[in-house]
Design an enzyme around this catalytic site. Structure first.
Site, PDB file in Angstrom:
ATOM      1  N   HIS A 163       0.732  -1.249  -0.049  1.00 53.57           N
ATOM      2  CA  HIS A 163      -0.183  -0.065   0.052  1.00 53.57           C
ATOM      3  C   HIS A 163       0.889   1.359   0.217  1.00 53.57           C
ATOM      4  CE1 HIS A 163      -3.117   2.737   1.323  1.00 53.57           C
ATOM      5  NE2 HIS A 163      -2.239   3.221   2.040  1.00 53.57           N
ATOM      6  N   GLU A 164       1.856   1.165   0.921  1.00 51.75           N
ATOM      7  CA  GLU A 164       2.626   2.386   1.002  1.00 51.75           C
ATOM      8  C   GLU A 164       3.342   2.518  -0.209  1.00 51.75           C
ATOM      9  OE1 GLU A 164       2.782   4.570   3.549  1.00 51.75           O
ATOM     10  OE2 GLU A 164       1.094   3.325   4.433  1.00 51.75           O
ATOM     11  N   HIS A 220       1.591   4.230  -3.005  1.00 54.70           N
ATOM     12  CA  HIS A 220       1.651   5.836  -2.933  1.00 54.70           C
ATOM     13  C   HIS A 220       2.824   6.486  -3.809  1.00 54.70           C
ATOM     14  CE1 HIS A 220      -1.653   6.610  -0.258  1.00 54.70           C
ATOM     15  NE2 HIS A 220      -1.149   5.817   0.755  1.00 54.70           N
ATOM     16  N   GLU A 232      -5.759   7.229  -0.974  1.00 56.64           N
ATOM     17  CA  GLU A 232      -5.678   5.962  -0.274  1.00 56.64           C
ATOM     18  C   GLU A 232      -6.246   4.689  -0.873  1.00 56.64           C
ATOM     19  OE1 GLU A 232      -3.939   5.776   2.431  1.00 56.64           O
ATOM     20  OE2 GLU A 232      -3.349   7.876   2.498  1.00 56.64           O
ATOM     21  N   ASP A 260      -4.849   1.213  -2.055  1.00 55.11           N
ATOM     22  CA  ASP A 260      -5.027  -0.177  -1.580  1.00 55.11           C
ATOM     23  C   ASP A 260      -5.342  -1.112  -3.108  1.00 55.11           C
ATOM     24  OD1 ASP A 260      -5.601   0.563   0.979  1.00 55.11           O
ATOM     25  OD2 ASP A 260      -7.619   0.809   0.783  1.00 55.11           O
TER      26      ASP A 260
HETATM   27 ZN   LIG Z   1      -2.033   5.310   2.736  1.00 55.04          ZN
END
Ligand SMILES: [Zn+2]
Length: 408
Positions: free
Chosen positions: A276-277, A280, A352, A356
């Site tokens: 997930h990070e 980004h 976000e 995901d």
């Molecule tokens: Zn996040």
């Protein structure tokens, strides 16, 4: 007219923020009575037993936030109503000669004022609320040390900002200088945070768990990501909340995993959080947010310039550049809350969901869902806020929304 607009913006923003907090408390009160505005929520929760605890914890956090919000508005009103910035500058001017130093020291005093008025709330958050729900591991010594480091950093920035503003304010192109300096400052902050600021609060050590390191390297290779150093932060000295983040750029890119996260999640779930990070990172969210921030800042500086051009200084009887900066900051902060906060947070929540989706596509969807529900269950952060409160305060969509979208 300028004076009227100033007080109107401050008043509307204060009433609006307090109303949002009260609405959220009502929303949580309804859930406490068993009325769920989101169908399927109680069944979706991984551990139904912690529902009451989650509601009580959320209520306490909203009350704390309300206390902080009110404190800051009362301070802003008092500072503006009594012309505090100019009074402080006059007092300092009795002993110091340089205009830059007077401005810088005024910034330092005002920053200390806000810091000390917010200190009791930070104390209540750590030693009442977080302790009550079993999250706090901070000792009083660590708390004092953290707050002191925070104070030194904040007062240094306040001193430098007003010192600099007093110097550039005499030039007609001051808005341009201010804009360029802010851009540069934020860029430098991104470089400095992982290398200098983070180690002030956490001891960062390389990841020792070889199995996990192997899986993480596999994930990085699969995504074609290089030059990331993986560190474990000793967050367990302060809290039980788990987290992970990516910081820095160029050769100082760091993946930081909280040790609290590693102790609670399985290796696949840690990889899901990391994916997930990395989402980004891959989707360039950091750069996009920086551009959005710059656009908002440029608009606000343009507003400040218009205020300066249309007699704001005379209308509010402002006598020094630093006082002008403080009044403009107070006014634009209210304006920003009302006008830009929902926009910035909307973008944040959208990012976000994209991260995901990226994680689910890079790994497997089940691990992502499992990790999300475990972290939020452990953190007692399962409950969705009311829609209007989320618009103004939520950086992340609710877990329910995230899992529902992942399942589609
Ligand atoms: Zn996040």
């Amino acid at each position: 007219m300028c004076e009227f607009l100033f007080w109107l913006a401050l008043y509307v923003a204060a009433v609006w923020e307090v109303s949002l907090h009260l609405l959220e408390l009502r929303h949580l009160g309804k859930m406490q009575k068993g009325l769920f505005p989101f169908p399927g929520l109680p069944q979706a929760m991984p551990s139904f037993g912690n529902l009451d605890n989650s509601i009580a914890y959320a209520r306490n956090r909203v009350k704390l936030s309300l206390g902080e919000t009110l404190t800051n508005y009362i301070l802003c009103v008092a500072i503006a109503a009594y012309g505090v910035p100019d009074r402080i500058s006059q007092l300092i001017g009795n002993v110091v000669n340089s205009q830059g130093l007077i401005a810088g020291l005024s910034g330092l005093v005002l920053c200390f004022l806000f810091w000390s008025c917010n200190l009791p709330w930070a104390w209540l958050r750590t030693f009442r609320v977080e302790r009550k729900y079993g999250f706090n591991l901070t000792t009083k010594m660590t708390f004092a040390r953290d707050k002191l480091i925070g104070l030194i950093l904040l007062t240094s920035v306040s001193f430098a900002s007003l010192f600099y503003f007093a110097l550039i304010f005499r030039y007609p192109l001051w808005p341009l200088y201010l804009m360029l300096t802010l851009f540069l400052f934020e860029f430098i902050i991104m470089l400095v945070v992982p290398v200098i600021i983070l180690p002030l609060f956490f001891k960062l050590q390389p990841l020792m768990d070889e199995d996990l390191a192997f899986k993480i390297r596999g994930l990085l290779d699969k995504l074609g990501i290089r030059n990331f150093n993986i560190y474990v932060a000793d967050a367990s000295r302060r809290t039980l909340h788990g987290n992970a983040f990516i910081a820095g750029m160029g050769k100082v890119k760091r993946i930081v995993l909280f040790d609290t996260l590693l102790s609670r999640l399985k290796a696949d779930e840690v990889c899901a959080v990391l994916a997930h990070e990395l989402g980004h990172w891959k989707l360039r969210h950091i750069g996009k947010r920086l551009v959005l921030l710059w656009a908002v800042q440029a608009t606000l500086i343009l507003c400040a310039y218009l205020m300066w051009s249309f007699g704001f200084v005379q209308a509010l009887h402002i006598q020094s550049p630093q006082a002008f900066a403080v009044y403009v900051f107070v006014f634009l902060n209210a304006f920003m809350t009302l006008a830009f906060q929902p926009l910035i947070l909307h973008v944040s929540r959208k990012h976000e969901l994209e991260a995901d989706r990226f994680a689910a596509e890079s790994l497997d969807r089940e691990s992502v869902i499992q990790a999300l529900s475990k972290i939020s269950s452990d953190n007692l952060s399962w409950l969705p806020s009311s829609k209007i409160y989320a618009m103004w305060y939520s950086t992340h969509p609710s877990i329910l929304e995230r899992i529902t979208i992942l399942n589609q």
